[in-house]
Scaffold this active site. Structure first.
Site, short mmCIF file in Angstrom:
data_model
loop_
_atom_site.label_atom_id
_atom_site.label_comp_id
_atom_site.label_asym_id
_atom_site.label_seq_id
_atom_site.Cartn_x
_atom_site.Cartn_y
_atom_site.Cartn_z
N GLY A 55 0.85 -1.19 0.00
CA GLY A 55 0.00 0.00 0.00
C GLY A 55 0.88 1.22 0.00
O GLY A 55 2.07 1.13 0.28
N CYS A 82 5.28 -6.17 1.51
CA CYS A 82 5.64 -4.75 1.55
C CYS A 82 4.96 -4.05 2.73
O CYS A 82 5.24 -4.37 3.87
CB CYS A 82 5.31 -4.11 0.19
N TYR A 83 4.02 -3.14 2.46
CA TYR A 83 3.35 -2.46 3.58
C TYR A 83 2.68 -3.48 4.50
O TYR A 83 2.68 -3.34 5.72
CB TYR A 83 2.32 -1.46 3.05
N HIS A 169 8.11 -7.63 -3.85
CA HIS A 169 6.81 -8.02 -4.42
C HIS A 169 6.90 -9.33 -5.20
O HIS A 169 7.31 -9.33 -6.37
CB HIS A 169 6.29 -6.90 -5.34
N GLU A 171 4.52 -10.92 -6.44
CA GLU A 171 3.43 -11.02 -7.41
C GLU A 171 3.75 -10.43 -8.77
O GLU A 171 3.07 -10.71 -9.75
CB GLU A 171 2.15 -10.38 -6.85
N ASP A 227 -14.19 -9.19 -24.91
CA ASP A 227 -14.77 -8.89 -23.60
C ASP A 227 -16.29 -8.88 -23.64
O ASP A 227 -16.95 -9.53 -22.82
CB ASP A 227 -14.25 -7.54 -23.09
N LYS A 369 -7.12 -9.78 -19.24
CA LYS A 369 -7.55 -10.21 -20.58
C LYS A 369 -7.33 -11.71 -20.84
O LYS A 369 -8.19 -12.39 -21.37
CB LYS A 369 -6.78 -9.40 -21.62
#
Ligand code: XMP
Length: 513
Positions: A55, A82-83, A169, A171, A227, A369
């Site tokens: 964050g 992280c945060y 991170h 991710e 989409d 996507k």
């Protein structure tokens, strides 16, 4: 909810949805929750683990988002990122300070303890970090698992509680071994079974749409792109004839596009599809207009008129379905009703919900996507629809530089068809993220037979990208480019020169306008 779930507490990270996506990739269902969700609410879920996201705040900020401290009493493993790590470590007795040297971007991680969270990793690996604060003093309750040159406690484990923290991170794709860390956490530490699949997303979403919509009618603007096609199929599976699709022919479409959509959705899927032919109105409004922004504005406004003309005939319509994807949703805060969330409406139908008083149905809001494509395949959409390159709402109007005319549109349609045809024949369609032809408003001299010609130039652009935010031009071989150029010049009247665009984005955008 019956199956296992990993909750992600969102502290306003730009990567909250990316964490969710990485968890889904490990075949585990994830739910993004408010950062301050109570331990009690969490305990009502079939929870296997918790992830505290990063964050923008510092744990010392007056308004920093905090979590319910009782979550550390729940008997589930927690991973702080992280945060999320700093906040948890502070609560659990460590000291956080502003780092002497902030760490942004690529960093080298020395892995010191490979017994659990960092199992199966090399001793040294690349990680991506983005923090100004860091742990200065771990206290007595933690063990250090990894460090970087400037960050002594880059990964930690609590000695008694099942808490792990990483300052970097895992991710993001810039941490190449990040998925191994999440796998270790989800499987070895949380004990997930990993039996969730993207098809479960489809069935759960179908159920959710049924609950949201009840007996009312849903209108869906169908463009034929991935989409909106996936949204329409998903909702059709949920509520059948309560779904009415509207396809607007703006006269700016590619060759056979309208017929294709009609044959797929009306004839094959038996959906109630209404086609609005508004092409004359669009072209009349665009006459003489050359400014790209002006074109976009006109097309956006005209689309609303066209859509309304049909929607107003549909009684009992309470909902509007949109194919908004996660990258369309720009957030400055967390989701789930947080007023800080700042949402960018889809460019093509922006304004419609307010004007018609619709409620939105956006079943793909949390997906990326490529995940939408997986859902599309599961729903049985034709392959060429699922893997279609994106096509902008303003259509060919932003690929004709200068004024949009019927003649120009015909030239561009013919060139576009050849381009896509040849890219498919060369087996490049899936490798290329988007390919397009652009009609330039300049004439150049050529020689055809023994005669001088003075005709238009068509530019070809093909890009490769993951997220369409940045892109590189595709290294199509000269052979294929030669065939495309030859065919366009020979088969399309009014074109005597073809050029290939070798710009990256940024600075050049994908579309020329
Ligand atoms: P740019 O040109 O901004 O395009 O690099 C990025 C992606 O967005 C598409 N695009 C649009 N899509 N309405 C849309 O629905 C628009 O006004 C629009 N402008 C660009 C573009 O085709 C590419 O995929």
């Amino acid at each position: 909810m019956s199956r296992e779930v990993v909750a992600i507490l969102d502290f306003g990270s730009q990567y909250g949805q990316l964490i969710a996506r990485r968890v889904r990739e490990q075949n585990v269902l994830s739910r993004i929750c408010r950062a301050d969700i109570s331990a009690e609410e969490l305990s009502e879920m079939p929870l296997k683990g918790l992830i505290l996201s990063g964050g923008p705040a510092s744990v010392y900020d007056k308004n920093a988002i905090k979590c319910d401290e009782n979550i550390f009493e729940l008997d589930v493993p927690i991973l702080g990122i992280c945060y999320g790590m700093q906040l948890a470590c502070q609560i659990l007795g460590a000291k956080i300070v502003p780092a002497e040297r902030r760490e942004y971007g690529r960093t080298n991680l020395s892995v010191l303890d490979k017994s659990d969270l960092l199992a199966n990793l090399p001793e040294s690996m690349t990680a991506w970090a983005s923090h100004g604060d860091q742990i200065e003093d771990l206290g007595h309750n933690f063990t250090k698992l990894a460090s970087t040159e400037t960050c002594p406690f880059a990964a930690v484990r609590h000695n008694k509680k099942k808490f792990f923290g990483v300052q970097f991170h895992p991710e993001v794709s810039h941490t190449p071994k990040g998925s191994q860390i999440l796998e270790n956490f989800l499987y070895d530490i949380c004990g997930c079974a990993g039996d969730w699949k993207m098809s479960d997303f489809a069935s759960e979403t179908i159920e959710a749409v049924r609950r949201q919509v009840g007996n009312d009618t849903v209108i869906c603007g169908l463009s034929g792109g991935v989409d909106s096609s996936v949204v329409a199929s998903l909702i059709h599976k949920a509520i059948g004839d309560q779904l009415v699709c509207i396809f607007v022919d703006n006269g700016l479409l590619r060759r056979n596009e309208r017929d294709h959509v009609v044959s797929t959705f009306r004839n094959h899927f038996h959906m109630d599809l209404r086609v609005v032919d508004w092409s004359e109105q669009f072209l009349a409004k665009l006459a003489g207009v050359t400014d790209p922004q002006e074109k976009r504005k006109i097309i956006g406004a005209e689309f609303i008129e066209a859509f309304k003309s049909q929607a107003s005939k549909i009684s009992n319509a309470k909902f509007l379905a949109q194919g908004t994807l996660y990258p369309d949703v720009i957030e400055s805060g967390s989701k789930d009703g947080n007023p800080a969330a700042n949402i960018k409406l889809h460019h093509n139908v922006g304004g419609l919900p307010e004007q018609l008083g619709f409620e939105l149905v956006e079943p793909l809001r949390d997906l990326f996507k490529d995940e939408v494509r997986v859902v599309g395949e599961y729903l049985g959409l034709p392959e060429e629809m699922v893997w279609r390159h994106p096509f902008p709402g303003p259509g060919l109007a932003v690929r004709i530089i200068g004024e949009v005319t019927k003649e120009g549109l015909e030239v561009l349609r013919a060139a576009d068809e050849i381009l896509i045809d040849e890219i498919k024949s060369a087996g490049l369609y899936r490798k290329i993220s988007q390919a397009l032809a652009v009609l330039l408003p300049i004439s150049t001299v050529g020689v055809m037979g023994d005669e001088r010609s003075y005709e238009n130039v068509v530019a070809i652009r093909a890009v490769e990208t993951v997220d369409f935010m940045t892109a590189d031009f595709s290294r199509i071989g000269y052979e294929v480019l030669g065939i495309i150029s030859n065919r366009i010049i020979n088969e399309v009247h009014g074109v005597n020169r073809v050029v290939y665009d070798v710009s990256s984005k940024p600075p050049a955008t994908i579309e020329w306008e």
